[in-house]
Design a protein around this motif. Structure first.
Motif, short mmCIF file in Angstrom:
data_model
loop_
_atom_site.label_atom_id
_atom_site.label_comp_id
_atom_site.label_asym_id
_atom_site.label_seq_id
_atom_site.Cartn_x
_atom_site.Cartn_y
_atom_site.Cartn_z
N ARG A 168 0.87 -1.18 0.00
CA ARG A 168 0.00 0.00 0.00
C ARG A 168 0.90 1.22 0.00
O ARG A 168 1.39 1.67 1.03
CB ARG A 168 -0.90 -0.03 1.23
N GLY A 169 1.11 1.77 -1.19
CA GLY A 169 2.21 2.72 -1.30
C GLY A 169 1.86 4.13 -1.72
O GLY A 169 0.72 4.46 -2.06
N PHE A 170 2.91 4.92 -1.72
CA PHE A 170 2.89 6.30 -2.24
C PHE A 170 4.17 6.46 -3.03
O PHE A 170 5.26 6.24 -2.52
CB PHE A 170 2.83 7.30 -1.09
N SER A 171 4.04 6.82 -4.30
CA SER A 171 5.20 7.03 -5.15
C SER A 171 5.52 8.52 -5.21
O SER A 171 4.65 9.34 -5.54
CB SER A 171 4.92 6.49 -6.56
N PHE A 172 6.74 8.85 -4.90
CA PHE A 172 7.11 10.24 -4.65
C PHE A 172 8.28 10.63 -5.56
O PHE A 172 9.38 10.09 -5.43
CB PHE A 172 7.49 10.39 -3.18
N ASP A 173 8.03 11.55 -6.47
CA ASP A 173 9.05 12.06 -7.39
C ASP A 173 9.74 13.26 -6.75
O ASP A 173 9.14 14.32 -6.59
CB ASP A 173 8.36 12.45 -8.70
N THR A 174 10.98 13.08 -6.40
CA THR A 174 11.74 14.18 -5.76
C THR A 174 12.80 14.72 -6.70
O THR A 174 13.76 15.36 -6.26
CB THR A 174 12.42 13.70 -4.46
N SER A 175 12.59 14.50 -7.99
CA SER A 175 13.58 14.97 -8.96
C SER A 175 13.16 16.24 -9.67
O SER A 175 13.90 17.22 -9.68
CB SER A 175 13.84 13.90 -10.01
N ARG A 176 11.99 16.24 -10.27
CA ARG A 176 11.59 17.39 -11.11
C ARG A 176 11.64 18.68 -10.32
O ARG A 176 12.01 19.73 -10.82
CB ARG A 176 10.19 17.17 -11.68
N ASN A 177 11.17 18.59 -9.09
CA ASN A 177 11.43 19.64 -8.13
C ASN A 177 11.83 18.96 -6.83
O ASN A 177 11.42 17.84 -6.56
CB ASN A 177 10.21 20.56 -7.95
N PHE A 178 12.64 19.63 -6.05
CA PHE A 178 13.24 19.04 -4.84
C PHE A 178 12.34 19.27 -3.63
O PHE A 178 11.70 20.31 -3.50
CB PHE A 178 14.60 19.69 -4.60
N TYR A 179 12.35 18.29 -2.75
CA TYR A 179 11.63 18.39 -1.47
C TYR A 179 12.62 18.16 -0.34
O TYR A 179 13.35 17.16 -0.36
CB TYR A 179 10.53 17.34 -1.38
N PRO A 180 12.63 19.02 0.65
CA PRO A 180 13.52 18.77 1.79
C PRO A 180 13.11 17.51 2.55
O PRO A 180 11.96 17.05 2.48
CB PRO A 180 13.38 20.02 2.65
N VAL A 181 14.06 16.97 3.28
CA VAL A 181 13.82 15.75 4.06
C VAL A 181 12.65 15.92 5.02
O VAL A 181 11.86 14.99 5.24
CB VAL A 181 15.11 15.35 4.81
#
Lengths: 566, 566
Positions: free
Chosen positions: B180-193
């Motif tokens: 049961r997931g969430f796919s998270f793209d942290t490339s196109r724009n960056f998200y801090p930890v």
């Protein structure tokens, strides 16, 4: 070959890609020299008796020059400019002056006391390539404020320096349209005053000048007024979700000091169910089921316009709100009235019979009565377009019509010779495209699907379908946020940077200053709206406004490279 | 008449409207008594050697019980319940116990060392109506953690009290699907930890258990790996927009301690342009123009799969990333490879000729090589569905396929006998509907228009079009956020509460536990998903997650009254 080069210069020179002004000034000459602000840079005013709100604006800008960290959107960011910044001339000061024989008044007073069509927002800003002094000249403190906003939102930051790459710069600017607004629904969900003030700040940076405050609706009545404190006490979502009289005054003052008018809309006679929480005697079909029959949105309910008591209540409500408000404009709304609601209301039917009136006549009289209150208090009245186009109510000649259902309605309003503002749902509604909120409908769309992209809003032509003779009727326009699916949690994200598209449409005009279209297949390629709007977005984020990203940062740093035609 | 009442009870009793559990437990009996937590309430563990991460979870919940202020969504909020809360029995403690003969291991170890299909997440939670002790029993610390999450996210607040209205309560629960997931793209724009960790917290509250981390793409390579530190140093947007090795470990630990796996996707061989910032020798058609010919998105570029050096580079990259990662799963991505990019790349053509290979053979070999690295390190490999369905590559038998283009592709994957997760763009893509981002196109839409509403996501049937024999191939599913038009500024708003829809689909299952559909015309009316999801939204906001409003608060306080059929 010489001719080609010359043409390119004509097109490109006025809007250098390294000068991210938004909105585009109406007159601009720019060079290619880098200049920076001196470490001792200051802003001086060349006249005495500087109004406090102008002085405050200057202080805010000086703070921004210290705290902004926005670097130019190119690969390498500020470091790409480091060498030229190092060698650049320094500007030691900006001097503000007014043209002769001008009465010096606070910005807020210009906004509050001068009719929207009579204000002078023009200014001339010069920034030398080699000298040390920048100048800003205007015919009013309001004009100075607009010029300051340009100066405030144009500098690039790097390594402690603030610079631009296009000196000498001479901006001769004034708005194409006097009314450039944002319509804000604070009823369906509540927004704290801090949200409104943050929005006003951002609005001022892109020269928007009207907050059209849709403060109450059927779902909640957060407005506290002296005449009927029970309306908010019982009609607001909670005691913490009320705009007190002090809040209202504080918002209006904050707006006015930033060159922004507050046009409060008391939407009547529809969209008023929440009034019934305290005064059910004034509301027909109060929360009647099924709401789909009696209203466009739940809960059903609208003012009993045929009742003399209700008309008096409405007049007193308008007067009490007006007592809180500075400014020259106000709105009675008027969208989406529902006839079955009245036709099945025994009180309304009895009153109509007693008055020997039809519901249309009662509606006409109601509108005239509330317009009368606004008029008696010196407020130019605004009204929603369906009141005029569908219900044919009598309005005062100086009425401003809010054209909202479709951009095509503007022609019909113009044909009646009424002035109007553009708020077309098919271009400007910021909340469209978020799906259905009235149940579990899997295939449900928002009624105004799809999402209105910035490109769509930006492509709007305020003169579309109008004759030349009708163009003077266009006061301007505004983009609205309706809050069924918005709240404090996503205000910045749903509004910014798209609202800036409307700001440029109505400041810069139906076309670019040179007559070319702003966007589309015929657009002047030198005016890269996407690149400049990316810059607006990053500048907003730098100042704490959570504007959404329009592109991957890779694209933002390489203007044009992500376009489909590249 | 008696029969009607009885039927209503059958339908309504399992999911009382005043019990806002999300996701719906798979077994539930509930009463109608109010119980509250004692002022001295505590959580005890009935066994020794309590793992630190379980103890930390307990402490977080005890903190929530002090800091949460969410009041029940009814008119009057908590005050509507004040009398019954005043009279209610108090629960003095919750006791956690494990079934006998269970090895006590940290939650993180359960997550990291047990294959996703072999974990035991079941638990039984009881809350008495009149006694003083609540109990939670499970077969593993992971099961206890899930039960704690239920306990953590169910209480109503009022006037210093925490209460529920449906005691006695007995929840016998376990997930319908292991993934049961969430796919998270942290490339196109960056998200801090901090964004990732906040998201992990919220995920754990609704029992999501996989963060599928699409960490890098063509636009940026923010992943720091020991073998190739230059990839992030040159491929990230800036030095501040890098996930250091320490960040990665910290995120994985944070996730694991919350019962969440991190499946890192190193999307290859497409979506890799940013690798070329440090290693252009490995990238074909590097930023080649026009990107529309060589990639689905700007900039063009993909790994030179026919080059032995590049294959070795990729294997070393996977190994270096694996060295950072705990857990039993990893992904090599594989979506949207572009054939013209390779067909026009001289290096690739030369290598193919030298190897006497077709590009299809080289692709097949490349995938086998990187799957080999994952397999050798004990990772179950995941791959995007187009690799299997369009490129027919050879994959390991234990591969999990990410079905993304269309929900219809699931059947094709099932026919190959491969296990898979659902990530259909036509149901689950959180970023759809925001318009065009590749230029000024006024009529531009996002490719996966329209916006995917929570209703749409929630209506997804994991078993649609599958035979009974194929159902065991469904591992679960995930909703993704792609970040072309998203960033830290709107993460919470674009993800929440919609992601909770996916959480319930895959925890509760293809239908409600009683076999009835969750939503739609045939849905059991007693399960008011909208009301419960409103509650999730307000609970998230209460804990600082900026989830968007789904309705006017008027509707949220009056479940069902805004539905079109009411």
């Amino acid at each position: 070959m010489v001719i080609v080069v010359f043409l390119c210069l004509l097109i490109l020179a006025p809007f250098p890609s390294s000068l991210g002004l938004w909105p585009i000034p109406r007159g601009l000459s720019a060079g290619t020299a880098t200049v920076k602000l001196s470490s001792s840079f200051d802003i001086h005013v060349a006249f005495n008796n500087v109004p406090a709100d102008l002085d405050d604006a200057i202080h805010r800008i000086k703070t921004h020059l210290k705290t902004d960290t926005f670097e130019r959107l190119v690969v390498g960011r500020g470091s790409a400019d480091a060498n030229s910044v190092h060698r650049a001339f320094s500007i030691k000061d900006l001097t503000l002056s007014l043209t002769q024989n001008v009465t010096i008044r606070p910005v807020a007073v210009e906004v509050n006391t001068v009719g929207i069509e009579d204000r002078d927002e023009s200014y001339i800003l010069t920034i030398p390539a080699k000298g040390t002094q920048a100048t800003l000249v205007a015919n009013s403190t309001l004009g100075l404020f607009r010029g300051l906003s340009t100066f405030d939102f144009m500098w690039y930051h790097f390594d402690g320096e603030k610079y631009i790459l296009n000196a000498p710069l001479r901006i001769t600017d004034s708005p194409a349209f006097p009314y450039r607004g944002f319509s804000f629904d604070t009823s369906r969900n509540f927004y704290p005053v801090s949200d409104i003030k943050r929005t006003l700040d951002a609005m001022s940076w892109v020269k928007l000048n009207v907050l059209y405050w849709h403060i109450a609706d059927s779902q909640a009545f957060p407005l506290q007024v002296a005449a009927f404190p029970e309306l908010a006490a019982r009609g607001a979502y909670s005691q913490e979700e009320i705009y007190t009289e002090s809040d209202i005054k504080s918002v209006v003052k904050y707006a006015n000091e930033r060159g922004i008018d507050v046009v409060m809309e008391l939407d009547t006679p529809g969209h008023t169910t929440a009034i019934g929480m305290a005064h059910p005697e004034h509301i027909a079909c109060f929360a009647k089921s099924p709401w789909t029959k009696y209203a466009n949105e739940p809960p059903a309910g609208q003012l009993r316009i045929a009742s003399a008591d209700t008309v008096n209540f409405a007049k007193k409500l308008f007067q009490s709100a007006i007592d809180l408000l500075d400014g020259t404009m106000m709105s009675s709304g008027g969208d989406e009235v529902n006839l079955p609601c009245w036709n099945e209301d025994e009180d309304t039917l009895a009153a109509l019979e007693q008055n020997n009136q039809t519901i249309a006549q009662a509606l006409d009289q109601f509108v005239q009565e509330v317009q009368g209150v606004m008029n008696a208090n010196g407020k130019m009245p605004f009204i929603k377009s369906d009141m005029v186009l569908e219900h044919n109510v009598t309005v005062l000649n100086n009425t401003g019509v809010v054209v909202w259902k479709s951009s095509l309605d503007a022609v019909s309003v113009a044909q009646r010779g009424l002035r109007f503002i553009h708020q077309p749902s098919n271009y400007f509604y910021l909340d469209c495209g978020a799906g259905d909120w009235v149940g579990n409908n899997v295939l449900g769309n928002s009624w105004c699907d799809p999402f209105k992209t910035w490109q769509r809003a930006y492509s709007f032509d305020p003169y579309a379908n109008l004759t030349t003779d009708q163009q003077h009727l266009v006061l301007g326009g505004q983009m609205p946020i309706w809050s069924e699916q918005s709240s404090s949690e996503n205000l910045d994200q749903i509004v910014w940077p798209r609202l800036a598209a409307g700001a440029e449409v109505f400041w810069t005009g139906a076309t670019l200053p040179d007559g070319n279209p702003r966007l589309g297949v015929n657009a002047t390629s030198g005016v890269n709206a996407f690149a400049r709007l990316n810059e607006v977005r990053y500048r907003l984020v730098d100042r704490g406004v959570k504007a959404i990203a329009l592109q991957p940062k890779w694209c933002a740093l390489r203007p044009g490279l992500c376009d489909v035609d590249s």
